[in-house]
Design a protein around this motif. Sequence first.
Motif, PDB file in Angstrom:
ATOM      1  N   ILE A  65       0.846  -1.198   0.000  1.00 31.83           N
ATOM      2  CA  ILE A  65       0.000   0.000   0.000  1.00 31.83           C
ATOM      3  C   ILE A  65       0.876   1.240   0.000  1.00 31.83           C
ATOM      4  N   TYR A  66       1.894   1.248   0.868  1.00 30.04           N
ATOM      5  CA  TYR A  66       2.760   2.426   0.970  1.00 30.04           C
ATOM      6  C   TYR A  66       3.696   2.577  -0.230  1.00 30.04           C
ATOM      7  N   ARG A  67       3.836   1.549  -1.021  1.00 28.48           N
ATOM      8  CA  ARG A  67       4.596   1.670  -2.261  1.00 28.48           C
ATOM      9  C   ARG A  67       3.816   2.517  -3.272  1.00 28.48           C
ATOM     10  N   PHE A  68       2.472   2.428  -3.219  1.00 30.61           N
ATOM     11  CA  PHE A  68       1.622   3.146  -4.175  1.00 30.61           C
ATOM     12  C   PHE A  68       1.050   4.443  -3.614  1.00 30.61           C
ATOM     13  N   PHE A  69       0.920   4.520  -2.297  1.00 27.91           N
ATOM     14  CA  PHE A  69       0.297   5.683  -1.658  1.00 27.91           C
ATOM     15  C   PHE A  69       1.169   6.129  -0.488  1.00 27.91           C
TER      16      PHE A  69
END
Length: 183
Positions: free
Chosen positions: A33-37
Amino acid sequence: MLEVAQRIIISDGAEAATTTRIAAEAEVSVGTIYRFFASREGLLNVLVARELDELDHRLAEAGYSLGGTDWSERADTGADVMIEFADDPKLAYRTLMYTSTLTGEIAATNRDHDLRMAHRLLAGLPQSVLDAMQPNPLAVMHLYLGILDKGMELAFFRPGHRDDEIIAQMKLAARTFLAQYLD
């Protein structure tokens, strides 16, 4: 991930859409998730932006504009599209905008959308109407959209409830406001 977040928000509210739960139900790691957001709010902001694009599509399909002698009917048509959009059970918009605390990022996305909508509505008006809206036609259009926004907030702030009396008052207030410029 966006579809999972949307589904969680619709069923259990915005607070339930934690990155841990989204990751688990999307079958990805929290790190993904934190890779994209950049953050949970970033993910929710992208979801709001995507849903606002859907609103724009619906308004375009309905031919929403305020130009012409039938502006009052067009204003009502646009308001009806916005109301049905806000009340759409397949979207998270209502929950994010009217029943939860807005983050700065989501509020900014909504303001940017309102600005684009105001510009589109102004572009369809004749110069004589724009002259009547002086000194600031953009502010006039923002005030009109503000009437709609506040009316929908009041009509939809309780989860699962739609106040049709407030919606009727909102539409009347918006038409009355516009009439001083468009009649």
